[in-house]
Design a protein around this motif. Structure first.
Motif, PDB file in Angstrom:
ATOM      1  N   GLY A 103      79.469  71.571  52.979  1.00 25.19           N
ATOM      2  CA  GLY A 103      80.530  72.544  52.753  1.00 25.19           C
ATOM      3  C   GLY A 103      81.758  72.019  52.033  1.00 25.19           C
ATOM      4  N   LYS A 104      81.780  70.757  51.644  1.00 28.77           N
ATOM      5  CA  LYS A 104      82.952  70.154  50.998  1.00 28.77           C
ATOM      6  C   LYS A 104      82.895  70.343  49.483  1.00 28.77           C
ATOM      7  CE  LYS A 104      83.971  68.326  55.006  1.00 28.77           C
ATOM      8  NZ  LYS A 104      84.726  69.145  55.906  1.00 28.77           N
ATOM      9  N   ILE A 105      84.062  70.253  48.881  1.00 26.41           N
ATOM     10  CA  ILE A 105      84.165  70.214  47.424  1.00 26.41           C
ATOM     11  C   ILE A 105      84.535  68.780  47.066  1.00 26.41           C
ATOM     12  CG2 ILE A 105      85.472  70.990  45.411  1.00 26.41           C
ATOM     13  CD1 ILE A 105      85.832  73.664  46.936  1.00 26.41           C
ATOM     14  N   ILE A 106      83.699  68.150  46.252  1.00 26.20           N
ATOM     15  CA  ILE A 106      83.962  66.790  45.778  1.00 26.20           C
ATOM     16  C   ILE A 106      84.627  66.945  44.418  1.00 26.20           C
ATOM     17  CG2 ILE A 106      82.984  64.526  45.250  1.00 26.20           C
ATOM     18  CD1 ILE A 106      82.275  65.519  48.100  1.00 26.20           C
ATOM     19  N   HIS A 107      85.877  66.502  44.319  1.00 28.46           N
ATOM     20  CA  HIS A 107      86.624  66.667  43.071  1.00 28.46           C
ATOM     21  C   HIS A 107      87.016  65.304  42.511  1.00 28.46           C
ATOM     22  CE1 HIS A 107      89.152  68.510  40.063  1.00 28.46           C
ATOM     23  NE2 HIS A 107      90.126  67.694  40.432  1.00 28.46           N
ATOM     24  N   PHE A 108      86.656  65.069  41.252  1.00 35.02           N
ATOM     25  CA  PHE A 108      86.990  63.832  40.561  1.00 35.02           C
ATOM     26  C   PHE A 108      88.190  64.052  39.659  1.00 35.02           C
ATOM     27  CE2 PHE A 108      82.540  63.151  41.573  1.00 35.02           C
ATOM     28  CZ  PHE A 108      82.517  61.815  41.939  1.00 35.02           C
ATOM     29  N   ALA A 109      89.157  63.130  39.715  1.00 35.12           N
ATOM     30  CA  ALA A 109      90.277  63.143  38.773  1.00 35.12           C
ATOM     31  C   ALA A 109      89.747  62.764  37.393  1.00 35.12           C
ATOM     32  CB  ALA A 109      91.351  62.154  39.224  1.00 35.12           C
ATOM     33  N   ASN A 110      90.584  62.919  36.378  1.00 35.49           N
ATOM     34  CA  ASN A 110      90.107  62.689  35.014  1.00 35.49           C
ATOM     35  C   ASN A 110      90.146  61.227  34.575  1.00 35.49           C
ATOM     36  OD1 ASN A 110      92.954  62.602  34.619  1.00 35.49           O
ATOM     37  ND2 ASN A 110      92.727  63.324  32.518  1.00 35.49           N
ATOM     38  N   LEU A 111      90.021  60.310  35.509  1.00 38.90           N
ATOM     39  CA  LEU A 111      89.883  58.899  35.146  1.00 38.90           C
ATOM     40  C   LEU A 111      88.467  58.587  34.681  1.00 38.90           C
ATOM     41  CD1 LEU A 111      91.840  57.105  38.016  1.00 38.90           C
ATOM     42  CD2 LEU A 111      92.570  57.531  35.667  1.00 38.90           C
TER      43      LEU A 111
END
Length: 187
Positions: A103-111
């Motif tokens: 149920g989580k959202i895995i969000h990557f920064a733009n690095l």
């Protein structure tokens, strides 16, 4: 504003013993003050450190269910992260997170660039149990997503559980930045 969804941020750094405050910490503090969104921030400099931080969150933090966004601020190349000069593929990360991100959202920064085909995205979601994975197709280094668009994304998600509506609204309100950084969502 007292939100019930929190952010768990893991930032990849060269040395966890270096106590210097990063831009990410400042941005998370601003999010907490301006938008009332709480977060936990941890650093890691090895894959073992990433796994340990995740396990502490999973097994020792009784509020884990409230952390809907797992925010990964880590350098890398397309579909990899780099910790301690070693590159880990998203497949390896998926296996590390196996079944733990329900149920989580895995969000990557733009690095790092996130550029998955349908099969790769589905594999990541199936293995981790995550609801969605998001990030950017561009590492345009003059703009840190943690200072700009990530804040807007987190804020919009606080008010709406429908991730596709959140992304539509994000594009409506921040079209130029979404296009410049090539915001992407896989669900």
């Amino acid at each position: 504003m007292n939100y019930e969804k929190f952010i768990f941020c893991l930032e990849g750094v060269p040395d966890v013993d270096d106590d210097r405050e990063t831009l990410v910490v400042k941005n998370l503090e601003e999010i907490a003050i301006d938008q009332g969104i709480a977060s936990i921030y941890k650093t890691c400099d090895t894959i073992e450190g990433l796994e340990e931080s995740l396990n502490v969150l999973l097994y020792e933090d009784h509020n884990f269910k409230d952390y809907e966004i797992i925010y990964l601020v880590m350098p890398g190349e397309a579909n990899t992260i780099c910790l301690h000069d070693y590159y880990y593929s998203l497949e390896e990360i998926a296996e590390l997170f196996e079944g733990k991100m329900k149920g989580k959202i895995i969000h990557f920064a733009n690095l790092k660039v996130l550029d998955l085909n349908d099969e790769e995205a589905q594999y990541f979601l199936d293995i981790t149990g995550a609801r969605a994975i998001s990030g950017y197709g561009s590492t345009y280094n003059k703009i840190a997503s943690s200072s700009t668009i990530d804040k807007a994304f987190f804020s919009l998600y606080q008010d709406n559980d429908d991730i596709t509506e959140v992304v539509e609204e994000l594009y409506q309100k921040h079209y130029a930045l979404c296009k410049l950084l090539d915001f992407r969502l896989y669900y």
